[in-house]
Design an enzyme around this catalytic site. Structure first.
Site, PDB file in Angstrom:
ATOM      1  N   ILE A   1     -36.796  12.556 -34.334  1.00  0.00           N
ATOM      2  CA  ILE A   1     -36.935  14.213 -34.382  1.00  0.00           C
ATOM      3  C   ILE A   1     -37.426  14.770 -35.639  1.00  0.00           C
ATOM      4  O   ILE A   1     -37.953  15.581 -35.427  1.00  0.00           O
ATOM      5  CB  ILE A   1     -35.224  14.039 -34.622  1.00  0.00           C
TER       6      ILE A   1
ATOM      7  N   GLU B   1     -14.278  15.499 -34.132  1.00  0.00           N
ATOM      8  CA  GLU B   1     -14.517  16.534 -32.956  1.00  0.00           C
ATOM      9  C   GLU B   1     -13.443  16.102 -32.093  1.00  0.00           C
ATOM     10  O   GLU B   1     -12.981  15.171 -31.679  1.00  0.00           O
ATOM     11  CB  GLU B   1     -15.821  16.138 -32.591  1.00  0.00           C
TER      12      GLU B   1
ATOM     13  N   HIS C   1     -21.403  20.137 -31.214  1.00  0.00           N
ATOM     14  CA  HIS C   1     -22.389  18.814 -30.871  1.00  0.00           C
ATOM     15  C   HIS C   1     -23.405  18.866 -29.638  1.00  0.00           C
ATOM     16  O   HIS C   1     -23.179  18.018 -28.760  1.00  0.00           O
ATOM     17  CB  HIS C   1     -21.559  17.532 -30.559  1.00  0.00           C
TER      18      HIS C   1
END
Length: 460
Positions: free
Chosen positions: A201, A308, A338
């Site tokens: 990434i 979450e 997310h």
């Protein structure tokens, strides 16, 4: 920080694109050359029990279709399961597919009496107790690269949105307030982007950011050749002091939990921005709230959180994270649920990659790309070689095991064999020929009864 990857993979390489001369050349070759003299034989467990898979968290329907095309029974759910739900249900399944919210704990694994394999349809695997899974003979597969581009593009959008206070202006106009202003709004051209973790990434983001005219610095625990004009700095402190934007791309490890806290935030430039699309625990959120409220940090974009909600529609409030209300009230803070890898393209590729890995293991015993397991593979048994069976034996890594296994196999012709170990777990695969059905049962019982046995499968 970068995580270990297969030495055969090169993150910075670019595959030939469709329509290019090189791509067309390879396509013509594939069309005219046979892939093999004989097609691989489809293998089945000796016990011939129908394999059942539990697929959670709205994983790609293409993955579900792949499993069903192999004849597996698939139960597909859009939500995550909590620990109690998993303990209740997992005992009847041979495989499970999850994303980031479902936690596979040691307690869950103890209840998973039939479980053979775990698929994480995402980059991270910290939601699985990897050591416990390995000791139970259960390989874990993930998709470390398939959503890299989606995350990198999200970061680029957040750079622009934060520097232009885009979310605040849009919210104001949606509530009927016209508030046109340029104060403290900036171009990203000429600014410095600091990337923490220069893996797949981070390196893609580096190239995209330079295309916008940004100066790119990065910090990583490994010495990595930079792409373009990016420059590696020696320490996190150096990166924080020089960067206008800091973006995090690290796994959740003991050494990365709260890696950005009060001390690190104080080292950042006044008026700089923080972006976290990595893992929820790598940023000390209460410390970030203080830095935002004091105006030392001008804005933040956060896509991941320590805790979450388990399903869409569930509340994101103080009962989940005690600081949620305070964080939501701060201007120029972008909060997203997310969604870093939540694009159609990424989810399709993740579904294909992980589904294929699980299918290869269940059907052929291959553990290539498993994150917690020795990587072992054998070339396929060709169609027509009906006299061969494949032995897949997971055992504790201790002296004398291979001698016991080879003694058991010695009456038969061993066509091919390969073994490897990783930590306390070892795995051996062997194809043997001319074994009668009666001998198969006796041989499996003999190997399974060795003192180091964890799991023994025969594929025929």
């Amino acid at each position: 920080m970068s995580v270990p990857i297969n030495i055969n993979s090169v993150g910075a390489s670019i595959s030939p694109q469709a329509g290019s001369p090189l791509h067309d050349l390879y396509a013509r070759r594939r069309a005219t050359e046979p892939t093999s003299i004989r097609a691989p034989k489809t293998l089945h467990p000796l016990e011939n029990e129908n394999l059942r898979l539990l697929i959670l968290e709205n994983i790609s329907q293409e993955a579900v279709a792949t499993f069903r095309s192999q004849g597996y029974h698939v139960d597909h759910f859009t939500k995550a399961f909590n620990e109690n739900e998993l303990v209740e249900k997992i005992g009847s399944y041979h495989g499970i597919g999850i994303r980031s919210k479902t936690k596979i704990t040691k307690r869950v694994l103890k209840a998973a009496s039939k479980l053979l394999v775990i698929g994480c349809f995402c980059i991270g695997t910290n939601q699985v107790d990897l050591d416990a899974a390995g000791q139970a003979g259960i390989p874990v597969f993930n998709s470390p690269f398939s959503n890299s581009r989606s995350v990198a593009e999200l970061v680029i959008s957040e750079l622009v949105a934060l520097s232009r206070q885009l979310f605040d202006r849009a919210y104001e106009l949606k509530t009927g307030v016209w508030n046109k202003q340029s104060k403290n709004c900036w171009e990203i051209r000429g600014k410095t982007l600091g990337i923490v973790g220069y893996g797949h990434i981070g390196s893609q983001l580096s190239v995209l950011a330079e295309a916008f005219g940004m100066r790119v610095l990065f910090h990583d625990v490994l010495n990595i050749m930079p792409l373009g004009q990016a420059r590696q700095v020696d320490s996190l402190e150096d990166l924080l002091r020089e960067s206008d934007f800091v973006t995090l791309h690290v796994p959740e490890l003991p050494e990365t939990i709260n890696m950005i806290s009060r001390d690190q935030l104080s080292q950042m430039k006044t008026g700089s921005y923080l972006i976290n699309n990595a893992r929820g625990k790598v940023v000390d959120i209460p410390a970030l709230i203080e830095a935002l409220q004091s105006k030392h940090i001008a804005g933040a974009a956060i896509d991941v959180f320590p805790n979450e909600p388990g399903a869409n529609g569930d509340p994101f409030g103080d009962q989940l994270n005690s600081w949620a209300t305070a964080l939501r009230s701060i201007p120029n803070v972008i909060l997203t649920p997310h969604i870093g890898g939540s694009t159609e393209e990424a989810q399709r590729m993740i579904g294909q990659e992980v589904a294929q890995a699980l299918t290869r293991y269940l059907g052929y015993g291959s553990t290539i790309a498993a994150v917690n397991f020795p990587e072992v593979d054998l070339r396929a048994i060709a169609a027509g070689q009906d006299n061969q069976i494949r032995v897949c034996h997971v055992h504790r890594n201790q002296p004398g095991v291979l001698k016991q296994i080879n003694d058991a196999l010695s009456p038969y012709n061993v066509e091919k064999q390969y073994s490897d170990s990783k930590g306390e777990v070892a795995y051996v695969m062997a194809d043997i020929a001319d074994v009668s059905p009666t001998d198969m049962v006796k041989l499996k019982d003999r190997i399974s009864s060795t003192d180091a046995n964890i799991l023994t499968r025969f594929l025929t």
